[in-house]
Design an enzyme around this catalytic site. Structure first.
Site, short mmCIF file in Angstrom:
data_model
loop_
_atom_site.label_atom_id
_atom_site.label_comp_id
_atom_site.label_asym_id
_atom_site.label_seq_id
_atom_site.Cartn_x
_atom_site.Cartn_y
_atom_site.Cartn_z
CB THR A 1 9.20 23.00 45.85
OG1 THR A 1 10.23 23.88 46.33
CG2 THR A 1 8.98 23.25 44.37
N GLY B 1 10.44 39.48 52.95
CA GLY B 1 10.48 38.13 52.40
C GLY B 1 11.83 37.46 52.62
CG LEU B 2 15.06 39.24 52.66
CD1 LEU B 2 16.05 40.39 52.83
CD2 LEU B 2 15.48 38.36 51.48
CD GLU C 1 6.42 31.59 61.03
OE1 GLU C 1 5.53 31.91 60.23
OE2 GLU C 1 7.17 32.42 61.58
CG ASP D 1 11.28 30.51 55.07
OD1 ASP D 1 11.73 30.25 53.95
OD2 ASP D 1 10.20 31.07 55.26
CE1 TYR E 1 4.04 30.18 51.47
CE2 TYR E 1 2.42 28.88 52.69
CZ TYR E 1 3.71 29.05 52.22
OH TYR E 1 4.67 28.11 52.48
#
Ligand code: GLA
Length: 386
Positions: free
Chosen positions: A39, A128-129, A164, A176, A228
């Site tokens: 989202t 994925g953290l 990124e 993130d 993604y």
């Protein structure tokens, strides 16, 4: 897993490697997302929290333009670069993250000279953290202070996103790094990704007799890879056809009309984002009115939506979620970008061991790689340690 070095040990190691003590030591956490997936780049809502796993950097500015980078893990050895010639595609491994941040700061017009940096981290990599954002946020927090750059949290979020997107090449949103920079102990971070407005929402699972388990499936994911980016493109296409700036501007009441305008796949992608935004808002309401025990069904519904509508789950994540639920978790979902990585399960403390054993057993029976399962709690955002 090796224990993280405390600030004193990291500084001492820095001194033995680089021959002088660091100017300081900073840390920034990884995150889990409680709810609100895919989202963020749709100008929507997310509800992540910073976790008690961090990246720590000891940093010393240099009078020249040489950059020297070393980590306590992996076998990459000492990496040397020049601040005057940072360019996309020039870095590899974990050094893409600090170098990407320095590059992004240069793109903002900031003067970036040389530095020595030693990194330590206990955020599991590839799980994925947000281990990469933890590094980026530790580095930008250190640089901001050492160079008196005057960036506020929002600026730092955008600079790390630039790193990124344009240096590392992963077309990710702002969730993130927002969690890592702006998270707070005992709270989830309710973030409106359109204007970066935040509200800290108490999430004291333990005091409600619950624990948040992370189940790292060990299926590695890469956001630079196609899935993604394809989802992001579908969302943009959907918004364009529906005539809105972003899918944030589509409500549940618009879905019938959307079904008539969009091809079936794009419609499912849009439906995930629209319903997920509404689940985030509902979760915030429930946390504030009732507390963590009330949110289980929303976590479950979020997972189903990601599995069936957004199609970003995988058999290992689905198994982790299903088995957690049947072993006593009150809610479970995959967390993060998907295609691997981790699931979270909110479980009564008394059932936590049962959930772990059941998931481990199910993975063994399915001949999947053994998962790594551990508990997390909402922790502080980026800060200076020494
Ligand atoms: C990754 C990205 C975030 C967000 C999530 C999905 O973690 O880095 O920006 O898009 O996936 O919610």
């Amino acid at each position: 897993m090796t224990l993280p070095l405390d600030a004193g040990h990291l500084a001492a190691t820095f001194e033995s490697v680089f021959g002088a003590s660091p100017d300081g030591v900073w840390q920034a956490p990884g995150r889990v997302n409680l709810i609100g997936e895919h989202t963020d780049y749709n100008d929507g809502f997310v509800l992540p929290f910073a976790i008690d796993r961090t990246a720590r950097v000891a940093v010393r500015l240099r009078p020249d333009s040489t950059i020297r980078l070393l980590s306590t893990f992996g076998n990459q050895g000492l990496t040397t670069a020049d601040a005057g010639s940072l360019s996309r595609g020039s870095a590899r491994g974990w050094t893409r993250y600090p170098l990407g941040v320095l590059w992004a700061l240069q793109q903002r017009g900031l003067q970036v000279g040389g530095l020595d940096l030693l990194l330590d981290s206990d955020v599991p990599r590839g799980a994925g953290l947000s281990s990469s954002h933890a590094i980026e946020c530790a580095v930008i927090t250190a640089f901001n202070e050492l160079a008196s750059a005057g960036l506020d949290a929002r600026d730092m979020v955008l600079a790390t996103q630039r790193a990124e997107n344009d240096f590392v090449g992963a077309p990710t949103g702002i969730m993130d790094q927002s969690a890592s920079l702006r998270g707070a102990a005992g709270h989830t971070l309710f973030l409106d990704c359109r204007d970066q407005g935040i509200k800290l929402v108490p999430f004291e699972a333990e005091s409600a007799g619950l624990v948040t388990l992370v189940i790292d499936t060990r299926v590695s994911h890469s956001h630079a890879a196609g899935g993604y980016a394809a989802r992001r493109a579908s969302c943009e296409r959907g918004a364009e056809v529906l005539g809105v700036k972003a899918l944030r501007d589509v409500g549940l009441e618009d879905l019938d009309r959307a079904a008539g305008l969009l091809d079936p796949e794009t419609f499912r992608r849009v439906r995930h984002v629209v319903t997920e935004n509404s689940r985030v808002l509902r979760t915030v309401d429930l946390l504030e009115s009732t507390g963590p025990p009330a949110i289980g069904p929303l976590l479950d519904a979020s997972h189903v939506s990601m599995r069936d509508d957004f199609e970003i789950s995988c058999p290992e994540l689905d198994l982790a979620v299903e088995v957690s639920r049947s072993a006593g978790a009150i809610g479970a979902r995959m967390t993060g970008g998907g295609f691997g990585g981790s699931a979270i399960a909110l479980a009564p403390v008394a059932a936590a061991q049962q959930v772990r054993s059941a998931v481990e057993g199910a993975f063994a029976a399915a001949r999947y790689t053994a998962p790594s399962i551990f508990s997390v709690r909402p922790a502080a955002g980026a800060m200076r340690l020494a």
